[in-house]
Write a protein that holds these residues in place. Structure first.
Motif, PDB file in Angstrom:
ATOM      1  N   ILE A 150       1.589  -5.586   2.104  1.00  0.00           N
ATOM      2  CA  ILE A 150       2.707  -6.161   2.864  1.00  0.00           C
ATOM      3  C   ILE A 150       2.273  -6.244   4.326  1.00  0.00           C
ATOM      4  O   ILE A 150       2.028  -5.216   4.971  1.00  0.00           O
ATOM      5  CB  ILE A 150       3.974  -5.291   2.723  1.00  0.00           C
ATOM      6  CG1 ILE A 150       4.383  -5.192   1.254  1.00  0.00           C
ATOM      7  CG2 ILE A 150       5.109  -5.862   3.561  1.00  0.00           C
ATOM      8  CD1 ILE A 150       5.362  -4.065   0.952  1.00  0.00           C
ATOM      9  N   VAL A 163       0.856  -1.195   0.000  1.00  0.00           N
ATOM     10  CA  VAL A 163       0.000   0.000   0.000  1.00  0.00           C
ATOM     11  C   VAL A 163       0.892   1.244   0.000  1.00  0.00           C
ATOM     12  O   VAL A 163       0.611   2.239  -0.688  1.00  0.00           O
ATOM     13  CB  VAL A 163      -0.917   0.007   1.249  1.00  0.00           C
ATOM     14  CG1 VAL A 163      -1.859   1.197   1.209  1.00  0.00           C
ATOM     15  CG2 VAL A 163      -1.712  -1.291   1.363  1.00  0.00           C
ATOM     16  N   CYS A 164       1.997   1.158   0.738  1.00  0.00           N
ATOM     17  CA  CYS A 164       2.908   2.306   0.830  1.00  0.00           C
ATOM     18  C   CYS A 164       3.536   2.612  -0.526  1.00  0.00           C
ATOM     19  O   CYS A 164       3.572   3.776  -0.963  1.00  0.00           O
ATOM     20  CB  CYS A 164       4.004   2.031   1.868  1.00  0.00           C
ATOM     21  SG  CYS A 164       3.361   1.866   3.540  1.00  0.00           S
ATOM     22  N   ASP A 183      -1.893   2.043  10.520  1.00  0.00           N
ATOM     23  CA  ASP A 183      -2.564   0.742  10.465  1.00  0.00           C
ATOM     24  C   ASP A 183      -3.547   0.638  11.615  1.00  0.00           C
ATOM     25  O   ASP A 183      -3.232   1.036  12.740  1.00  0.00           O
ATOM     26  CB  ASP A 183      -1.553  -0.404  10.635  1.00  0.00           C
ATOM     27  CG  ASP A 183      -0.671  -0.600   9.424  1.00  0.00           C
ATOM     28  OD1 ASP A 183      -0.648   0.287   8.561  1.00  0.00           O
ATOM     29  OD2 ASP A 183       0.004  -1.633   9.362  1.00  0.00           O
TER      30      ASP A 183
HETATM   31  N1  SME Z   1       1.266  -2.566   5.091  1.00  0.00           N
HETATM   32  C1  SME Z   1       2.235  -1.734   4.456  1.00  0.00           C
HETATM   33  C2  SME Z   1       3.619  -2.014   4.943  1.00  0.00           C
HETATM   34  C3  SME Z   1       4.066  -1.165   6.081  1.00  0.00           C
HETATM   35  S1  SME Z   1       3.406  -1.638   7.554  1.00  0.00           S
HETATM   36  O1  SME Z   1       1.970  -1.572   7.525  1.00  0.00           O
HETATM   37  C4  SME Z   1       4.031  -0.771   8.822  1.00  0.00           C
HETATM   38  C5  SME Z   1       2.141  -1.897   2.944  1.00  0.00           C
HETATM   39  O2  SME Z   1       1.418  -2.745   2.437  1.00  0.00           O
HETATM   40  O3  SME Z   1       2.835  -1.139   2.237  1.00  0.00           O
END
Ligand code: SME
Length: 158
Positions: free
Chosen positions: A107, A84-85, A134
């Motif tokens: 992630i 998502v980031c 989150d």
């Molecule tokens: N979920 C995030 C990764 C970072 S953690 O949530 C701290 C993602 O999918 O980019």
């Protein structure tokens, strides 16, 4: 200055945000160190709004590198456009994900994260960092979170 960090826990999140905004402004007033400001912003949001994880990733080259945060340990580096980031960086837009399990490529730094809000800070058409939040609740983010967290994300910059 004696920082004030607690907000009446009985207030709704919408009611807490304007107070939080004032606290962020007071804490970072006169401080131009970005890391110090990110650290206090992460602590203020985390301690007052009850999210599972609140923190920053800085864009360094084609990666996101973990910055100041509160909550469980997290992935240190994220390749853009992963997760998502990474998507928020590539698309240069706020990502609001009501159910992370429905987001292809999410992630999972923590199994307890259920929904996620990622806000990029953009300068000269380039993402410099992201604020990542989150929640352990499904569909926990709405317009107020988007609006206020975006304002807060822009305050610590110098
Ligand atoms: N979920 C995030 C990764 C970072 S953690 O949530 C701290 C993602 O999918 O980019």
């Amino acid at each position: 200055m004696e920082p004030q960090v607690s907000i009446d826990p009985n207030l709704s999140r919408e009611e807490k945000y304007p107070i939080l905004l004032k606290q962020v402004e007071a804490l970072i007033d006169g401080e131009d160190d970005l890391i110090a400001n990110m650290a206090n912003v992460a602590a203020l949001i985390y301690n007052n709004l009850g999210f599972h994880w609140v923190g920053f990733y800085r864009k360094i080259g084609n990666e996101l590198v973990l910055g100041p945060f509160q909550g469980p340990v997290a992935c240190t580096r994220i390749q853009i456009p992963n997760g998502v980031c990474g998507a928020a960086v590539e698309q240069k837009k706020i990502m609001l994900v009501p159910d992370v399990n429905q987001f292809p490529g999410h992630i999972a730094c923590s199994p307890f994260s259920k929904s996620e809000l990622v806000l990029p800070f953009i300068e000269n058409d380039e993402v410099k960092w992201i604020l990542d939040i989150d929640s352990s609740e499904l569909d926990d983010f709405g317009d107020a979170d988007k609006k206020y967290c975006d304002i807060i994300n822009k305050l610590g910059h110098n």
